[in-house]
Design an enzyme around this catalytic site. Structure first.
Site, mmCIF file in Angstrom:
data_model
loop_
_atom_site.group_PDB
_atom_site.id
_atom_site.type_symbol
_atom_site.label_atom_id
_atom_site.label_comp_id
_atom_site.label_asym_id
_atom_site.label_seq_id
_atom_site.Cartn_x
_atom_site.Cartn_y
_atom_site.Cartn_z
ATOM 1 N N ALA A 61 3.233 -1.094 4.726
ATOM 2 C CA ALA A 61 2.669 -1.141 6.086
ATOM 3 C C ALA A 61 2.242 -2.545 6.508
ATOM 4 C CB ALA A 61 1.485 -0.187 6.179
ATOM 5 N N ARG A 68 5.344 12.100 -2.948
ATOM 6 C CA ARG A 68 5.267 12.606 -1.578
ATOM 7 C C ARG A 68 6.470 12.085 -0.802
ATOM 8 N NH1 ARG A 68 0.120 13.860 0.301
ATOM 9 N NH2 ARG A 68 1.322 14.662 2.043
ATOM 10 N N GLU A 83 12.526 -9.830 1.345
ATOM 11 C CA GLU A 83 11.766 -8.684 1.858
ATOM 12 C C GLU A 83 12.585 -7.427 1.571
ATOM 13 O OE1 GLU A 83 11.207 -8.847 6.093
ATOM 14 O OE2 GLU A 83 10.454 -6.784 6.201
ATOM 15 N N HIS A 126 12.809 -3.050 1.730
ATOM 16 C CA HIS A 126 12.317 -1.725 2.125
ATOM 17 C C HIS A 126 13.249 -0.660 1.565
ATOM 18 C CE1 HIS A 126 9.329 -3.473 4.722
ATOM 19 N NE2 HIS A 126 10.272 -4.307 5.147
ATOM 20 N N PRO A 179 0.783 -1.230 0.000
ATOM 21 C CA PRO A 179 0.000 0.000 0.000
ATOM 22 C C PRO A 179 0.820 1.288 0.000
ATOM 23 C CG PRO A 179 -0.182 -1.152 2.096
ATOM 24 C CD PRO A 179 0.498 -2.089 1.150
ATOM 25 N N ASN A 180 0.338 2.225 -0.766
ATOM 26 C CA ASN A 180 0.844 3.605 -0.871
ATOM 27 C C ASN A 180 2.122 3.734 -1.685
ATOM 28 O OD1 ASN A 180 -1.219 4.910 0.768
ATOM 29 N ND2 ASN A 180 -0.320 3.800 2.476
ATOM 30 N N SER A 226 13.476 2.528 2.564
ATOM 31 C CA SER A 226 14.087 3.281 3.660
ATOM 32 C C SER A 226 14.660 2.312 4.697
ATOM 33 C CB SER A 226 13.026 4.168 4.327
ATOM 34 O OG SER A 226 11.978 3.370 4.864
ATOM 35 N N ASN A 278 7.985 -5.791 -1.236
ATOM 36 C CA ASN A 278 7.963 -4.647 -0.328
ATOM 37 C C ASN A 278 6.534 -4.554 0.184
ATOM 38 O OD1 ASN A 278 7.906 -2.257 1.029
ATOM 39 N ND2 ASN A 278 8.994 -1.066 -0.535
ATOM 40 N N TYR A 310 11.687 8.562 0.915
ATOM 41 C CA TYR A 310 11.628 7.499 -0.097
ATOM 42 C C TYR A 310 12.305 7.861 -1.421
ATOM 43 C CZ TYR A 310 8.086 5.876 3.170
ATOM 44 O OH TYR A 310 7.431 5.477 4.294
ATOM 45 N N ARG A 348 13.946 4.483 11.838
ATOM 46 C CA ARG A 348 12.697 5.245 11.910
ATOM 47 C C ARG A 348 11.953 4.948 13.209
ATOM 48 N NH1 ARG A 348 9.659 4.606 6.406
ATOM 49 N NH2 ARG A 348 8.460 6.274 7.386
HETATM 50 O O1 CA2 Z 1 10.806 1.924 3.054
HETATM 51 C C1 CA2 Z 1 9.923 1.200 2.586
HETATM 52 O O2 CA2 Z 1 10.010 0.697 1.469
HETATM 53 C C2 CA2 Z 1 8.657 0.936 3.381
HETATM 54 O O3 CA2 Z 1 8.203 -0.383 3.108
HETATM 55 C C3 CA2 Z 1 7.621 1.945 2.965
HETATM 56 C C4 CA2 Z 1 6.335 1.855 3.774
HETATM 57 C C5 CA2 Z 1 6.595 1.891 5.252
HETATM 58 O O4 CA2 Z 1 5.390 1.603 5.943
HETATM 59 C C6 CA2 Z 1 7.634 0.859 5.632
HETATM 60 O O5 CA2 Z 1 7.903 1.016 6.984
HETATM 61 C C7 CA2 Z 1 8.917 1.041 4.849
HETATM 62 C C8 CA2 Z 1 5.414 3.009 3.443
HETATM 63 C C9 CA2 Z 1 5.101 3.152 1.997
HETATM 64 C C10 CA2 Z 1 4.407 4.456 1.799
HETATM 65 O O6 CA2 Z 1 4.787 4.949 0.556
HETATM 66 C C11 CA2 Z 1 4.713 6.281 0.359
HETATM 67 C C12 CA2 Z 1 5.342 6.746 -0.762
HETATM 68 C C13 CA2 Z 1 5.351 8.081 -1.021
HETATM 69 C C14 CA2 Z 1 4.709 8.962 -0.177
HETATM 70 C C15 CA2 Z 1 4.066 8.481 0.927
HETATM 71 C C16 CA2 Z 1 4.067 7.123 1.214
#
Ligand code: CA2
Length: 155
Positions: free
Chosen positions: A78, A19, A99, A101, A11-12, A103, A75, A24, A108
């Site tokens: 959340a 954003r 897996e 990520h 998701p996202n 970031s 990836n 990211y 964090r």
């Molecule tokens: O660092 C990563 O790839 C994460 O999987 C990204 C997730 C976060 O919940 C993990 O802890 C680490 C969040 C993805 C949200 O993606 C966005 C991208 C652009 C703007 C806002 C959110």
């Protein structure tokens, strides 16, 4: 044997590059897809690249990967920290699963520290930014080439 690697995004992640670039980066998911296709092609693999905001769709993709993929790079975003459904589905997938990520989740907030998926991942790629996807494909190609099987399913 299949030479298709499933690259699954949760998701996202469709918002990448739009954003929060300080966390990211500015690379979009479309850019990452292109990087993955090029890297895989150079190594003689194919990529099935997907993103969804729905947990059940991720589960369905993992079920499909059981029939069609030699490895999964995921990836879960959340869902990493919440989804037992994802954990159970990944346990049924025997080949290597990485897996990933973008970031460094450990640098964090604490809510991002306890991954459920890490328990059953063969390997983990964290904090390399978008480049992590290319690195994961290289690593996956090596693992598949070596005939490696993923981590224990019962963890
Ligand atoms: O660092 C990563 O790839 C994460 O999987 C990204 C997730 C976060 O919940 C993990 O802890 C680490 C969040 C993805 C949200 O993606 C966005 C991208 C652009 C703007 C806002 C959110």
């Amino acid at each position: 044997m299949t030479r298709t690697i499933f690259v699954l995004n949760g998701p996202n992640l469709n918002l990448l590059g739009e954003r929060e670039p300080h966390i990211y980066g500015s690379t979009t998911l479309g850019d990452i897809r292109q990087m993955c296709l090029a890297k895989a092609e150079s190594l003689g693999f194919e990529i099935d690249f997907r993103q969804t905001n729905f947990e059940g769709e991720l589960v369905e993709s993992i079920h499909q990967a059981r029939k069609e993929a030699c490895g999964i790079i995921i990836n879960p975003a959340a869902y990493t920290f919440t989804s037992i459904a994802l954990l159970d589905a990944l346990k049924t997938f025997d080949p290597p699963k990485i897996e990933l990520h973008i970031s460094n989740v450990h640098a964090r907030e604490e809510i991002y520290h306890k991954s459920l998926v890490s328990r059953i991942a063969t390997a983990i790629m964290i904090g390399f930014g978008a480049r992590g996807y290319e690195l994961a494909i290289e690593a996956m190609a090596g693992m598949v080439g070596a005939g490696m099987v993923g981590a224990a399913k019962t963890a």
